[in-house]
Scaffold this motif. Structure first.
Motif, short mmCIF file in Angstrom:
data_model
loop_
_atom_site.label_atom_id
_atom_site.label_comp_id
_atom_site.label_asym_id
_atom_site.label_seq_id
_atom_site.Cartn_x
_atom_site.Cartn_y
_atom_site.Cartn_z
N ILE A 270 0.87 -1.17 0.00
CA ILE A 270 0.00 0.00 0.00
C ILE A 270 0.91 1.22 0.00
O ILE A 270 1.65 1.44 0.96
CB ILE A 270 -0.92 0.01 1.24
N THR A 271 0.90 2.00 -1.08
CA THR A 271 1.84 3.11 -1.18
C THR A 271 1.54 4.16 -0.12
O THR A 271 0.45 4.72 -0.06
CB THR A 271 1.76 3.77 -2.58
N ALA A 272 2.53 4.41 0.72
CA ALA A 272 2.34 5.35 1.82
C ALA A 272 3.65 6.08 2.11
O ALA A 272 4.74 5.53 1.94
CB ALA A 272 1.87 4.61 3.08
N GLN A 273 3.52 7.33 2.52
CA GLN A 273 4.67 8.12 2.93
C GLN A 273 4.31 8.87 4.21
O GLN A 273 3.15 9.23 4.43
CB GLN A 273 5.09 9.11 1.84
N ALA A 274 5.32 9.10 5.06
CA ALA A 274 5.11 9.83 6.32
C ALA A 274 5.58 11.26 6.17
O ALA A 274 6.53 11.55 5.43
CB ALA A 274 5.86 9.14 7.45
N ILE A 275 4.90 12.15 6.87
CA ILE A 275 5.28 13.57 6.85
C ILE A 275 5.22 14.10 8.28
O ILE A 275 4.19 14.00 8.95
CB ILE A 275 4.36 14.37 5.89
N HIS A 276 6.36 14.59 8.76
CA HIS A 276 6.42 15.14 10.12
C HIS A 276 7.64 16.05 10.27
O HIS A 276 8.42 16.22 9.32
CB HIS A 276 6.45 14.03 11.16
N GLY A 277 7.81 16.61 11.44
CA GLY A 277 8.83 17.62 11.66
C GLY A 277 10.26 17.14 11.54
O GLY A 277 11.17 17.95 11.33
N ASN A 278 10.51 15.84 11.68
CA ASN A 278 11.87 15.33 11.56
C ASN A 278 12.32 15.16 10.11
O ASN A 278 13.49 14.93 9.85
CB ASN A 278 12.00 13.99 12.28
N LYS A 279 11.36 15.24 9.18
CA LYS A 279 11.69 15.12 7.76
C LYS A 279 12.23 16.45 7.25
O LYS A 279 11.84 17.52 7.72
CB LYS A 279 10.45 14.74 6.95
N SER A 280 13.11 16.40 6.27
CA SER A 280 13.60 17.64 5.66
C SER A 280 12.48 18.31 4.88
O SER A 280 11.48 17.67 4.52
CB SER A 280 14.76 17.34 4.72
N GLN A 281 12.64 19.59 4.64
CA GLN A 281 11.60 20.32 3.91
C GLN A 281 11.40 19.74 2.52
O GLN A 281 10.26 19.58 2.06
CB GLN A 281 11.97 21.80 3.80
N ASN A 282 12.47 19.39 1.85
CA ASN A 282 12.35 18.82 0.50
C ASN A 282 11.61 17.49 0.54
O ASN A 282 10.78 17.19 -0.33
CB ASN A 282 13.74 18.63 -0.12
N SER A 283 11.90 16.67 1.55
CA SER A 283 11.23 15.38 1.69
C SER A 283 9.74 15.57 1.94
O SER A 283 8.90 14.87 1.38
CB SER A 283 11.87 14.58 2.83
N ARG A 284 9.41 16.54 2.78
CA ARG A 284 8.00 16.79 3.09
C ARG A 284 7.26 17.28 1.86
O ARG A 284 6.12 16.87 1.60
CB ARG A 284 7.90 17.81 4.23
N GLN A 285 7.89 18.17 1.13
CA GLN A 285 7.24 18.70 -0.07
C GLN A 285 7.04 17.62 -1.13
O GLN A 285 6.03 17.58 -1.81
CB GLN A 285 8.05 19.86 -0.65
N LEU A 286 8.03 16.72 -1.24
CA LEU A 286 7.92 15.63 -2.21
C LEU A 286 6.78 14.69 -1.82
O LEU A 286 5.98 14.27 -2.67
CB LEU A 286 9.24 14.86 -2.30
#
Length: 447
Positions: A270-286
């Motif tokens: 199941i395609t999933a990605q996490a987004i939170h404060g420990n991720k870099s800005q580029n990672s979060r935006q992607l």
């Protein structure tokens, strides 16, 4: 009512038509005329009500009606403060769309990325700056930005800035601006600290209150699964086998929890990605871009990171962990069922979260239907917070104390056994000498 009736200029109306905006939302209807009239505004509105356009459109119009300077001579005339990077970038994206037929320039100032590009953007000049407090404080201290010419200040999601500990930074930033300005203040809730800020910052504000926080959209279908903590991931994996769940925003309590849930979903293809404060800005935006485009089916987020996630056709919101603040539940599920579409909100409730569920139901004024027919029903029972310690059994080989009475089942026998089991009392101390004899020495008898 139409946007044309709100007396917006042709350039803005043209942009709204291009962006497929048809009719204004209630908060836009009430806010835009007040802001265009130059009044301070207090907006009480939860996410999904259209408040970004409610303050952006009149700010763009007011600034565009003034003679603008070109190039690096542009001064920051409007500052929009937001709690998170995602929200700041979302607002900047919207303002660029609304002002595409005007010569205004806006830039976003956020942490998590190199500030060199932001320094360069400020050197080139910006009419509107959308910023998070931390990075803006850094640039102010480094003298890369001057706020002495700010005419319109917007504080968006003030309650969330309070929760994140930004209020002191916000006060420092406000102190760098002219005292005479127009202030637009938006907050979903009104805790005492925010109410006090309103009194000190706003002058005779127009108050606009849309969709009380206790109410949730009627078109959102809400259900709850009572499931033990260790079975939540299994239940989520099973739930997302349903192809009718086109896109789902899953909320977890912690950052590590978000990573764990996303990993568990990916194991099940199941395609999933996490987004939170420990991720870099580029990672979060992607991750956010992939979710919006449909490349990622599930986005797992914490409450803080979810601010600024604006997906029009989000079909499901899933509370992997129930929030301990009832209002947060309302904000979460408000991310589905937007733009007149239907939506579904599903919550998992473990035993320790039952008080949170009761508080949520009290706030929204109705009981959330429970889904009982599922493979992982809650089986854990109540365990006292301070369990009573069982009496210690007699160890093998230890000398047993015999009861004085032969029947141990009777209360008298039990009492006697306890009495017999008590250690013998120590002998009483000898009587104390009078003080007059404390220091007297006994004379030795003569030989």
């Amino acid at each position: 009512m139409t946007f044309n009736e709100l007396k917006l200029i042709p350039e803005i109306l043209k942009a709204l038509t291009k962006e497929n905006y048809t009719t204004p939302t209630p908060i836009q209807e009430q806010s835009i005329p007040a802001v265009l009239a130059g009044k301070d505004l207090l907006g009480c509105a939860q996410t999904g009500t259209g408040k970004t356009a409610a303050f952006s459109l009149p700010v763009i119009q007011l600034l565009s009606q003034q003679p603008s300077k070109s190039g690096s001579h542009r001064r920051v005339r409007s500052l929009i403060l937001t709690p998170t990077r995602e929200l700041a970038l979302q607002i900047a994206e919207n303002i660029e769309a609304y002002s595409q037929f005007l010569s205004l320039r806006c830039t976003a100032i956020v942490g998590g990325v190199s500030q060199k590009a932001q320094e360069q953007a400020l050197k080139q000049g910006a009419d509107i700056v959308i910023a998070t407090p931390g990075r803006l404080i850094d640039l102010i201290n480094q003298k890369h930005i001057d706020l002495q010419h700010v005419q319109i200040l917007v504080l968006d999601e003030a309650d969330r800035m309070l929760d994140m500990g930004f209020i002191h930074d916000v006060k420092k930033i406000i102190a760098k601006m002219p005292s005479k300005r127009q202030t637009l203040f938006f907050s979903a809730t009104m805790p005492p600290e925010i109410a006090q800020m309103v009194k000190t910052l706003l002058v005779n504000p127009v108050k606009v209150e849309i969709t009380p926080v206790s109410s949730t959209a009627e078109r959102i279908e809400q259900t709850v699964y009572l499931v033990d903590k260790e079975n939540k991931q299994k239940q989520l994996n099973l739930l997302l086998q349903d192809p009718s769940i086109v896109s789902a925003l899953v909320f977890t309590r912690t950052k590590h929890g978000a990573d764990r849930v996303a990993k568990g979903l990916n194991k099940e293809n199941i395609t999933a990605q996490a987004i939170h404060g420990n991720k870099s800005q580029n990672s979060r935006q992607l991750s956010l871009s992939n979710f919006k485009s449909g490349a990622t089916r599930v986005l797992v987020a914490t409450d803080i990171a979810a601010r600024g996630i604006d997906v029009d056709e989000l079909s499901h919101v899933i509370n992997f962990n129930l929030p301990n603040i009832p209002e947060t539940y309302v904000h979460r599920i408000g991310r589905t069922g937007r733009a007149g579409l239907s939506g579904t909100a599903i919550s998992f409730c473990e035993f320790e979260e039952i008080p949170y569920l009761k508080a949520i139901e009290k706030l929204i004024g109705k009981k959330i239907p429970e889904v009982k027919d599922h493979p992982y029903p809650m089986v854990n029972e109540f365990v006292p917070s301070k369990p009573v310690q069982p009496s210690r059994p007699v160890q093998s080989g230890a000398k047993q104390v015999r009861s004085a009475k032969p029947n141990p089942s009777s209360k008298a026998a039990s009492a006697t056994a306890v009495a017999d089991a008590k250690p013998a009392k120590p002998k009483a101390n000898p009587p104390r000498k009078p003080k007059s004899e404390w220091f007297q020495k006994k004379s030795k008898p003569s030989q």
